[in-house]
Design a protein around this motif. Structure first.
Motif, mmCIF file in Angstrom:
data_model
loop_
_atom_site.group_PDB
_atom_site.id
_atom_site.type_symbol
_atom_site.label_atom_id
_atom_site.label_comp_id
_atom_site.label_asym_id
_atom_site.label_seq_id
_atom_site.Cartn_x
_atom_site.Cartn_y
_atom_site.Cartn_z
ATOM 1 N N ARG A 16 0.724 -1.056 0.035
ATOM 2 C CA ARG A 16 0.044 -0.070 0.245
ATOM 3 C C ARG A 16 0.738 1.211 0.046
ATOM 4 O O ARG A 16 0.530 2.028 -0.706
ATOM 5 C CB ARG A 16 -0.890 -0.118 1.269
ATOM 6 C CG ARG A 16 -1.880 0.941 1.246
ATOM 7 C CD ARG A 16 -2.935 1.112 2.528
ATOM 8 N NE ARG A 16 -2.401 1.193 3.610
ATOM 9 C CZ ARG A 16 -1.862 2.306 4.550
ATOM 10 N NH1 ARG A 16 -2.033 3.363 3.751
ATOM 11 N NH2 ARG A 16 -1.030 2.264 5.466
ATOM 12 N N ARG A 17 1.867 1.452 1.020
ATOM 13 C CA ARG A 17 2.647 2.545 1.091
ATOM 14 C C ARG A 17 3.397 2.799 -0.338
ATOM 15 O O ARG A 17 3.697 4.071 -0.438
ATOM 16 C CB ARG A 17 3.491 2.552 2.238
ATOM 17 C CG ARG A 17 2.889 2.542 3.745
ATOM 18 C CD ARG A 17 3.355 2.379 4.830
ATOM 19 N NE ARG A 17 2.967 2.382 5.834
ATOM 20 C CZ ARG A 17 2.315 3.466 6.465
ATOM 21 N NH1 ARG A 17 2.488 4.551 6.071
ATOM 22 N NH2 ARG A 17 1.711 3.333 7.559
ATOM 23 N N THR A 18 3.641 1.557 -0.992
ATOM 24 C CA THR A 18 4.583 2.207 -2.223
ATOM 25 C C THR A 18 3.986 1.676 -3.551
ATOM 26 O O THR A 18 4.545 1.315 -4.569
ATOM 27 C CB THR A 18 6.144 1.478 -2.046
ATOM 28 O OG1 THR A 18 5.852 0.121 -1.876
ATOM 29 C CG2 THR A 18 6.884 2.002 -0.792
ATOM 30 N N GLN A 19 2.563 1.510 -3.360
ATOM 31 C CA GLN A 19 1.916 1.234 -4.415
ATOM 32 C C GLN A 19 2.012 1.799 -5.706
ATOM 33 O O GLN A 19 1.886 3.233 -5.610
ATOM 34 C CB GLN A 19 0.544 0.739 -4.210
ATOM 35 C CG GLN A 19 -0.462 -0.008 -5.093
ATOM 36 C CD GLN A 19 -1.756 -0.214 -4.417
ATOM 37 O OE1 GLN A 19 -2.675 0.550 -4.453
ATOM 38 N NE2 GLN A 19 -2.071 -1.442 -4.061
ATOM 39 N N GLN A 20 1.999 1.307 -6.867
ATOM 40 C CA GLN A 20 2.374 1.935 -8.076
ATOM 41 C C GLN A 20 1.000 1.542 -9.073
ATOM 42 O O GLN A 20 0.564 0.537 -9.010
ATOM 43 C CB GLN A 20 3.258 1.761 -8.883
ATOM 44 C CG GLN A 20 4.744 2.137 -8.019
ATOM 45 C CD GLN A 20 5.984 2.343 -9.055
ATOM 46 O OE1 GLN A 20 5.863 2.626 -10.192
ATOM 47 N NE2 GLN A 20 6.763 1.285 -8.377
ATOM 48 N N SER A 21 0.275 2.375 -9.937
ATOM 49 C CA SER A 21 -0.678 2.174 -10.795
ATOM 50 C C SER A 21 -0.258 2.379 -12.059
ATOM 51 O O SER A 21 0.036 3.211 -12.589
ATOM 52 C CB SER A 21 -1.835 3.377 -10.564
ATOM 53 O OG SER A 21 -2.749 3.143 -11.167
ATOM 54 N N PHE A 22 -0.445 1.064 -12.985
ATOM 55 C CA PHE A 22 -0.207 1.080 -14.106
ATOM 56 C C PHE A 22 -1.265 1.115 -15.330
ATOM 57 O O PHE A 22 -2.472 0.511 -14.981
ATOM 58 C CB PHE A 22 0.633 -0.473 -14.377
ATOM 59 C CG PHE A 22 1.934 -0.093 -13.538
ATOM 60 C CD1 PHE A 22 3.054 0.116 -14.338
ATOM 61 C CD2 PHE A 22 1.910 -1.010 -12.340
ATOM 62 C CE1 PHE A 22 4.161 0.031 -13.716
ATOM 63 C CE2 PHE A 22 3.273 -0.986 -11.701
ATOM 64 C CZ PHE A 22 4.274 -0.378 -12.232
ATOM 65 N N ILE A 23 -0.978 1.642 -16.259
ATOM 66 C CA ILE A 23 -1.835 1.924 -17.242
ATOM 67 C C ILE A 23 -1.432 1.718 -18.559
ATOM 68 O O ILE A 23 -1.943 2.413 -19.575
ATOM 69 C CB ILE A 23 -2.211 3.621 -17.378
ATOM 70 C CG1 ILE A 23 -1.026 4.563 -17.312
ATOM 71 C CG2 ILE A 23 -2.986 3.764 -15.966
ATOM 72 C CD1 ILE A 23 -1.548 5.938 -17.668
ATOM 73 N N GLY A 24 -1.019 0.424 -18.859
ATOM 74 C CA GLY A 24 -0.558 0.047 -20.361
ATOM 75 C C GLY A 24 0.719 0.489 -20.677
ATOM 76 O O GLY A 24 1.565 0.816 -19.941
#
Length: 292
Positions: free
Chosen positions: A129-137
């Motif tokens: 959670r604290r270092t989570q990254q969101s990827f979009i293709g």
């Protein structure tokens, strides 16, 4: 990206790869109107399909992308994805151990992340959670990853490793970018076309590597620009355009030359000399195959 993984990592043949691609696209929703696309449903369907595909080949859905099991003789496969924080930076998911990122997603997470284009899928969140990254293709400007992949190959195999053949497979020349009467639709289309563009890199490499026999770019030059994601199952016209392209004299000659080099495994240039360019298949010398 999907095909690169199933050919290189799962070791499927071309026909099996095509069947898998058709199977998943038949389940997904593609529509010209973004409001009509159920991104959540597409994301769920994609994840479930990938889980089933791995399980059928004896691979747990929880298997990490970077697998340290050296007993598995698999090709080295690289996938690139962009985060919502920086869409121009190519984040690398490697199917082999490496230094660098602390992020080691599952195979399914990595595949979903690199395929999660905003118009059709939800972002894929990876990490604690604290270092989570969101990827979009795929990252902006890296839909044709040839430069990135040749650079990666140099790091993995060394700059002195000789290359037998680099094959870059395109998906047809795109239509010209232009502004139409509907400004909003035109801007939306242009942004989409810019994001998925492969030709800027291809043109640059064609200029730089024009005298190097080891590099081959195959890309249908006419007829493909009218196809979109909704037309994935209308393959008759695509096959016709491809056959016409492959029958052209210079293309046919280039293919014959490539086959001779592949059979003889002639390495005429090193990765260091190429410096700066999905490794799918490796043997005594190196063959690099890139597909968009």
């Amino acid at each position: 990206r999907f095909l690169a993984f199933i050919l290189g990592y799962l070791r499927m043949n071309v026909n099996q790869g095509i069947d898998a691609l058709f199977a998943v696209t038949a389940l997904l929703s593609f529509d010209d109107c973004m409001e009509d696309i159920d991104r959540e449903s597409n994301s769920t369907i994609l994840k479930e399909f990938l889980e089933s595909m791995l399980q059928k080949r004896g691979i747990s859905p929880e298997t990490k992308m970077s697998n340290t099991d050296d007993s598995l003789k698999r090709s080295k496969v690289v996938l690139y994805a962009a985060t919502s924080t920086n869409i121009s930076h190519p984040h690398v998911f490697r199917a082999y151990p490496s230094r660098g990122s602390n992020l080691n997603p599952t195979i399914i997470e990595a595949l979903c992340a690199t395929m999660a284009i905003q118009s059709h899928f939800l972002p894929v969140k990876i990490g604690p959670r604290r270092t989570q990254q969101s990827f979009i293709g795929g990252p902006l400007g890296a839909n044709n990853p040839t430069r990135l992949l040749l650079e990666e190959a140099g790091k993995v195999f060394g700059k002195n490793r000789r290359v037998a053949r680099i094959v870059s497979l395109g998906c047809g020349l795109p239509r010209a970018l232009s502004i139409g009467s509907s400004e909003n639709m035109s801007i939306h289309r242009i942004l989409k076309d810019i994001t998925t563009d492969c030709e800027m890199v291809a043109n640059e490499l064609a200029s730089r590597l024009s005298r190097i026999d080891a590099y081959l770019r195959l890309n249908v030059i006419r007829g493909m620009e009218s196809f979109d994601m909704k037309g994935w199952d209308h393959l008759g016209a695509i096959e016709t355009h491809t056959e016409n392209y492959l029958a052209m004299g210079d293309v046919s000659k280039s293919l014959d030359n490539s086959l001779r080099r592949l059979r003889a495994r002639i390495g005429s240039i090193t990765l260091g000399q190429l410096s700066g360019y999905t490794v799918l298949y490796l043997d005594a010398d190196v063959d690099i195959v890139i597909s968009q």
